[in-house]
Design a protein around this motif. Structure first.
Motif, PDB file in Angstrom:
ATOM      1  N   TYR A 126       0.782  -1.227  -0.137  1.00  0.00           N
ATOM      2  CA  TYR A 126       0.188   0.104   0.086  1.00  0.00           C
ATOM      3  C   TYR A 126       0.796   1.216   0.010  1.00  0.00           C
ATOM      4  CZ  TYR A 126      -3.600  -3.619   1.309  1.00  0.00           C
ATOM      5  OH  TYR A 126      -4.282  -4.472   1.261  1.00  0.00           O
ATOM      6  N   MET A 127       2.168   1.268  -0.198  1.00  0.00           N
ATOM      7  CA  MET A 127       3.138   2.386  -0.100  1.00  0.00           C
ATOM      8  C   MET A 127       2.937   3.352  -1.397  1.00  0.00           C
ATOM      9  SD  MET A 127       4.444   2.580   2.526  1.00  0.00           S
ATOM     10  CE  MET A 127       3.029   2.162   3.493  1.00  0.00           C
ATOM     11  N   ARG A 128       2.200   2.988  -2.421  1.00  0.00           N
ATOM     12  CA  ARG A 128       1.816   3.927  -3.626  1.00  0.00           C
ATOM     13  C   ARG A 128       1.132   5.117  -2.945  1.00  0.00           C
ATOM     14  NH1 ARG A 128      -0.481   2.978  -9.419  1.00  0.00           N
ATOM     15  NH2 ARG A 128       1.479   1.755  -9.649  1.00  0.00           N
ATOM     16  N   TRP A 129       0.177   4.990  -1.919  1.00  0.00           N
ATOM     17  CA  TRP A 129      -1.011   5.791  -1.499  1.00  0.00           C
ATOM     18  C   TRP A 129      -0.034   6.929  -0.655  1.00  0.00           C
ATOM     19  CZ3 TRP A 129      -4.491   5.974  -4.839  1.00  0.00           C
ATOM     20  CH2 TRP A 129      -4.774   4.721  -5.040  1.00  0.00           C
TER      21      TRP A 129
ATOM     22  N   VAL B 114       5.337  13.833 -11.080  1.00  0.00           N
ATOM     23  CA  VAL B 114       5.516  12.451 -10.199  1.00  0.00           C
ATOM     24  C   VAL B 114       3.833  12.078 -10.134  1.00  0.00           C
ATOM     25  CG1 VAL B 114       5.575  12.232  -7.659  1.00  0.00           C
ATOM     26  CG2 VAL B 114       7.629  13.205  -8.843  1.00  0.00           C
ATOM     27  N   ILE B 115       3.078  12.743  -9.931  1.00  0.00           N
ATOM     28  CA  ILE B 115       1.808  12.554  -9.654  1.00  0.00           C
ATOM     29  C   ILE B 115       1.107  11.688 -10.878  1.00  0.00           C
ATOM     30  CG2 ILE B 115      -0.824  13.213  -9.452  1.00  0.00           C
ATOM     31  CD1 ILE B 115       0.256  15.808  -7.721  1.00  0.00           C
TER      32      ILE B 115
ATOM     33  N   SER C 232       1.533   4.516 -13.909  1.00  0.00           N
ATOM     34  CA  SER C 232       2.576   3.295 -14.207  1.00  0.00           C
ATOM     35  C   SER C 232       1.940   2.073 -13.755  1.00  0.00           C
ATOM     36  CB  SER C 232       3.703   3.717 -13.426  1.00  0.00           C
ATOM     37  OG  SER C 232       4.555   2.497 -13.321  1.00  0.00           O
ATOM     38  N   ARG C 233       1.916   1.292 -14.750  1.00  0.00           N
ATOM     39  CA  ARG C 233       1.462  -0.122 -14.595  1.00  0.00           C
ATOM     40  C   ARG C 233       2.711  -1.036 -13.925  1.00  0.00           C
ATOM     41  NH1 ARG C 233       0.177  -2.170 -20.203  1.00  0.00           N
ATOM     42  NH2 ARG C 233       1.866  -0.807 -20.676  1.00  0.00           N
TER      43      ARG C 233
ATOM     44  N   PHE D 181       5.499  -3.667  -8.861  1.00  0.00           N
ATOM     45  CA  PHE D 181       6.665  -3.408  -8.051  1.00  0.00           C
ATOM     46  C   PHE D 181       6.115  -3.319  -6.425  1.00  0.00           C
ATOM     47  CE2 PHE D 181       9.329  -0.172  -6.118  1.00  0.00           C
ATOM     48  CZ  PHE D 181      10.328  -0.739  -5.923  1.00  0.00           C
ATOM     49  N   PHE D 182       4.971  -2.550  -6.189  1.00  0.00           N
ATOM     50  CA  PHE D 182       4.676  -2.470  -5.004  1.00  0.00           C
ATOM     51  C   PHE D 182       3.938  -3.739  -4.297  1.00  0.00           C
ATOM     52  CE2 PHE D 182       4.670   2.071  -5.482  1.00  0.00           C
ATOM     53  CZ  PHE D 182       5.391   2.435  -4.465  1.00  0.00           C
TER      54      PHE D 182
END
Length: 157
Positions: free
Chosen positions: A93-96, A134-135, A141-142, A147-148
């Motif tokens: 969940y670190m993308r959030w 960045v946003i 990004s798929r 990766f996450f």
């Protein structure tokens, strides 16, 4: 493993870190990097902090926003087979937090521009463009999704 083949895996069988992720951390953690650079170049005639942060309050707000991105950074540094598997469930969940940091950062930068009556400032404009990129990267990004979602398996040794 996912949508991407073995050419995207590292020696542990997990997805390699994308360059865009490292650049994302660089952009989101820039208040800490500017603070470090200004501490290392301790010269009175070279005031790096004032280029990016006109007042102490602006710096403290920027540091507070960037602190949200520290948790994904710490977990990223722990991403190896010797780490506990419980961190893998959190890593998912670190993308959030990164996206939240970027949105808050962009909001803060736009409010700074509005308080200056949108007078052109190269440093502010460059930061707004970088955070906007960045946003877009974090949303579109798929590869970041895979990766996450990937965490190294424990060492069998």
């Amino acid at each position: 493993m996912g949508r991407f083949g073995p050419e995207y895996w590292d020696k542990y069988g997990v997805y390699r870190t994308p360059l865009g992720f490292n650049l994302t951390l660089f952009v989101l953690l820039r208040p800490f990097l500017v603070w470090l650079m200004s501490a290392l170049t301790w010269r009175p005639d070279l005031d790096i902090m004032s280029l990016f942060f006109p007042s102490k309050n602006d710096f403290l707000v920027a540091i507070s926003i960037a602190a949200i991105a520290l948790m994904p950074t710490v977990l990223y540094s722990m991403r190896r087979p010797s780490s506990a598997q419980k961190w893998g469930r959190v890593w998912r969940y670190m993308r959030w937090p990164l996206l939240l940091t970027a949105v808050l950062d962009l909001t803060w930068l736009l409010s700074q521009a509005a308080s200056n009556h949108f007078q052109f400032s190269f440093y502010l404009a460059a930061q707004i463009v970088l955070v906007s990129w960045v946003i877009l990267y974090l949303i579109n990004s798929r590869y970041l999704t895979c990766f996450f979602g990937d965490w190294p398996e424990p060492d069998p040794k």
